[in-house]
Every structure is written in structure tokens, then in C-alpha cells.
Design an enzyme around this catalytic site. Structure first.
Site, PDB file in Angstrom:
ATOM      1  N   SER A  17       0.829  -1.212   0.000  1.00 61.63           N
ATOM      2  CA  SER A  17       0.000   0.000   0.000  1.00 61.63           C
ATOM      3  C   SER A  17       0.863   1.261   0.000  1.00 61.63           C
ATOM      4  O   SER A  17       1.827   1.370   0.756  1.00 61.63           O
ATOM      5  CB  SER A  17      -0.903   0.013   1.238  1.00 61.63           C
ATOM      6  OG  SER A  17      -1.543   1.267   1.315  1.00 61.63           O
ATOM      7  N   LYS A  68     -13.172  -4.263   1.447  1.00 62.38           N
ATOM      8  CA  LYS A  68     -14.002  -3.097   1.129  1.00 62.38           C
ATOM      9  C   LYS A  68     -15.507  -3.376   1.219  1.00 62.38           C
ATOM     10  O   LYS A  68     -16.267  -2.520   1.648  1.00 62.38           O
ATOM     11  CB  LYS A  68     -13.678  -2.566  -0.266  1.00 62.38           C
ATOM     12  CG  LYS A  68     -12.329  -1.861  -0.357  1.00 62.38           C
ATOM     13  CD  LYS A  68     -12.141  -1.311  -1.767  1.00 62.38           C
ATOM     14  CE  LYS A  68     -10.878  -0.495  -1.885  1.00 62.38           C
ATOM     15  NZ  LYS A  68     -10.834   0.253  -3.154  1.00 62.38           N
ATOM     16  N   ASP A 104     -13.266   6.721  -3.751  1.00 63.15           N
ATOM     17  CA  ASP A 104     -12.753   6.469  -5.106  1.00 63.15           C
ATOM     18  C   ASP A 104     -13.558   7.253  -6.144  1.00 63.15           C
ATOM     19  O   ASP A 104     -13.022   7.670  -7.170  1.00 63.15           O
ATOM     20  CB  ASP A 104     -12.826   4.977  -5.446  1.00 63.15           C
ATOM     21  CG  ASP A 104     -11.741   4.179  -4.739  1.00 63.15           C
ATOM     22  OD1 ASP A 104     -10.693   4.763  -4.404  1.00 63.15           O
ATOM     23  OD2 ASP A 104     -11.957   2.976  -4.500  1.00 63.15           O
ATOM     24  N   GLY A 133     -14.117  -3.777  -9.058  1.00 59.21           N
ATOM     25  CA  GLY A 133     -14.447  -2.803  -8.024  1.00 59.21           C
ATOM     26  C   GLY A 133     -14.183  -1.376  -8.475  1.00 59.21           C
ATOM     27  O   GLY A 133     -14.995  -0.469  -8.226  1.00 59.21           O
ATOM     28  N   ARG A 155     -14.196  -8.575 -20.346  1.00 56.82           N
ATOM     29  CA  ARG A 155     -13.901  -9.939 -20.815  1.00 56.82           C
ATOM     30  C   ARG A 155     -15.014 -10.905 -20.414  1.00 56.82           C
ATOM     31  O   ARG A 155     -15.521 -11.664 -21.230  1.00 56.82           O
ATOM     32  CB  ARG A 155     -12.555 -10.387 -20.231  1.00 56.82           C
ATOM     33  CG  ARG A 155     -12.206 -11.814 -20.538  1.00 56.82           C
ATOM     34  CD  ARG A 155     -10.873 -12.178 -19.933  1.00 56.82           C
ATOM     35  NE  ARG A 155     -10.866 -12.062 -18.473  1.00 56.82           N
ATOM     36  CZ  ARG A 155      -9.831 -12.352 -17.710  1.00 56.82           C
ATOM     37  NH1 ARG A 155      -8.708 -12.756 -18.263  1.00 56.82           N
ATOM     38  NH2 ARG A 155      -9.909 -12.221 -16.394  1.00 56.82           N
ATOM     39  N   GLY A 242      -3.188   7.100 -14.097  1.00 53.51           N
ATOM     40  CA  GLY A 242      -3.959   6.519 -13.000  1.00 53.51           C
ATOM     41  C   GLY A 242      -3.550   6.976 -11.611  1.00 53.51           C
ATOM     42  O   GLY A 242      -4.259   6.709 -10.638  1.00 53.51           O
TER      43      GLY A 242
END
Ligand code: ATR
Length: 279
Positions: A17, A68, A104, A133, A155, A242
Site C-alpha cells: 500500500s 471493502k 474512489d 471494483g 472480458r 492513474g
């Protein structure tokens, strides 16, 4: 032990992390006598860990994979973003209540607001790759901003179909093999798969059918410049990496725990980039 407020990030595993680096930078920058730690918590210990936060001296925490979804169901109060995404990544105590949010969504839209001003623009069609997620947070952000034509492809088609049922009529699902066609006339593409990440297979897609003023955003940040973003630049499109989503999603948590709204600066970014390059 630090005298100020203490927060942490929990996951299983948690070694990789980057959150301690981000929050540590802000604590130092603001001269706050607090701490942000990382703690490995196994799934079977999550409930016990969350119910003893105050005794452990924590005012709040981030939760990451695989906690989460469980954190959402263990919280006493959940905000609208976390409920819509179906997962929580930021928790804090209010009295003896455990509150939960999903930042997020905020991280995704704020990063685009800052790095591609006007991205909401003319409400052109958007193409989203993936159905994990991260995709859920992105879909919530796009729908909040009023996008009405979101082309989703993954996919495993059933996962995309399930998201379309849940997030509503703005979403049209395309087969993964037809992703090229889904790009036709799009003003925005978001890769929320792991394709293109170091060690993962490449993302095979040709950006030619996109509009000339289109924006291409990748949630992959290792490497920072993915082949997708390089292709976007070569085609003269705006490329959004990102890392910004990761940095911006940390802002609301820090403010809750430490009482100061921090900024995502070039200095912070350089620090994280240096760490990514070293690993
Ligand atoms: P997260 O929750 O972080 O988004 P995830 O649920 O593992 O992670 O999602 C990873 C995404 O990358 C998924 O959309 C996955 O597609 P599947 O739903 O079919 O698994 C996508 N992905 C991973 N490897 C892939 C590959 N080789 N080709 C195409 N898509 C891939």
C-alpha cells in the site's frame, strides 16, 4: 506511540500500500503530530478489528482489498457514494458510531476535473473497459456527472451485464471482442481493467475511432505511462494517468481524521512516482 490522532490502512496483504506514504507526506507537510500506520488484518479478524478501533487509539482508517465490501456491511452509517459502489474505503468514528464512505468516486472525478478540465464537455459517448471494483466507482462518478451514453465492455460479459442492471439505462454492454466498435465516436475512454499493468498482458485496442478531442484515462499507474496513454498521445488525444485517482481519493479521509484538507501537489506526486520507480 504518537500523541496526535492515529489512523491506518488495513488489508490482507498490505505491504504494497502507498497510502502510508501519501498520508505521511501530508502529516509532515502540515506539521501534524499524528500517525498513519499500515496493519495486516486477516478477513476473519476484520469484525473484531473494526469494533475495537477506539480502544486501539484509532480515529479512522482506510480499508483495501479484500475488506471493502465487508467494511460497508459492518459500518453503522454509510454515505450515498459507498452505498452506490457497494464498497467502503474510508471509515471514521463519530462518537461511538463507525461511519463509511467510498472516496474512489471523488478521486476519479476530481482527478479528471484537474487534469482534463472540461471533460464533462458535450456529453459525448464514453467507453469503459472492465467490471471490477474500480469500475463501479467510475460508473457512479460518470452517472453523477450526467453522462447518458456509457458503453461498458468486459472480458466476462456477465459481470458487465450485472453492472448495467444495477446502474441503469445509461449503460449499454458490448462484447469484449467488439470493444473496438464501442469506441466509435467516443469522447472519453477509461481503462479500469488491470491490462497494461507491469506483469499483466497488454491492452489491445486501437484508438482511431475516437473523436479528435477525446480524452483517454487509465487507472493503471504502474507503469505511469502505459502503452494505452502513449498511443493516446501519439494520436493527439488528452491522456490522463492513474496516479491522480489514488492521490485524490486520499484527501477526504485525511481531512476527516486530522482536521486539515490536504492538497495533491506536484511534490506529493513526485514522491510517489519516485517510490513506484524504486519498486
Ligand atoms: P478491481 O476490483 O481492482 O477492479 P478486479 O475485480 O480483479 O479488480 O477486476 C479486474 C478487471 O480487469 C476485470 O474487469 C477483469 O475482467 P474479468 O471480469 O473478465 O475478470 C479485467 N481483466 C483482468 N485480466 C484480463 C485479461 N487478461 N483480459 C481482459 N480483461 C482482464
Amino acid at each position: 506511540m504518537s500523541k496526535g490522532p492515529r489512523a491506518c490502512v488495513i488489508g490482507w496483504p498490505i505491504e504494497h500500500s502507498r497510502s502510508p506514504l501519501i498520508h505521511g507526506h501530508w502529516l509532515e507537510h502540515h506539521g501534524i503530530e499524528g500517525a498513519y500506520e499500515k496493519v495486516a488484518v486477516a478477513p476473519e479478524d476484520l469484525k473484531r478489528f473494526l469494533s475495537s478501533l477506539a480502544e486501539q487509539g484509532y480515529c479512522g482508517l482506510n480499508v483495501t482489498v479484500p475488506h471493502k465490501e465487508a467494511a460497508l456491511s459492518l459500518a453503522d452509517e454509510v454515505d450515498e457514494a459507498a452505498r452506490a459502489v457497494g464498497a467502503a474505503n474510508t471509515l471514521w468514528l463519530e462518537g461511538d458510531k463507525l461511519m463509511a464512505s467510498n472516496t474512489d468516486v471523488y478521486g476519479f472525478v476530481t482527478h479528471l476535473d484537474e487534469s482534463a478540465p472540461g471533460w464533462r464537455g458535450k456529453n459525448h459517448p464514453v467507453c469503459v473497459l472492465g467490471a471490477g471494483g474500480a469500475t463501479r466507482a467510475i460508473l457512479k462518478g460518470l452517472i453523477d456527472r450526467g453522462f447518458g451514453d456509457i458503453r461498458l465492455t468486459n472480458r466476462t460479459r456477465q459481470r458487465a451485464d450485472a453492472l448495467a442492471r444495477e446502474f441503469g439505462p445509461a449503460i449499454t454492454v458490448y462484447d469484449w471482442k467488439d470493444r473496438q466498435g464501442a469506441l466509435e465516436g467516443c469522447g472519453l475512454l477509461i481503462n479500469s481493467t488491470s491490462l497494461g499493468m507491469t506483469g499483466a498482458p497488454p491492452l489491445v485496442i486501437d484508438l482511431a475511432p475516437m473523436l479528435d478531442e477525446a480524452i483517454v484515462a487509465d487507472i493503471v499507474y504502474a507503469p505511469l505511462e502505459t502503452a494505452l496513454l502513449r498511443q493516446a498521445q501519439e494520436r493527439g488525444l488528452r491522456a490522463v494517468d492513474g496516479l491522480g485517482m489514488l492521490l485524490h481519493q486520499a484527501v477526504p479521509g485525511f481531512e476527516k481524521w486530522f482536521g486539515v484538507r490536504p492538497e495533491v501537489t506536484g511534490e506529493l506526486r513526485s514522491r510517489i512516482v519516485a517510490d513506484l520507480e524504486a519498486s
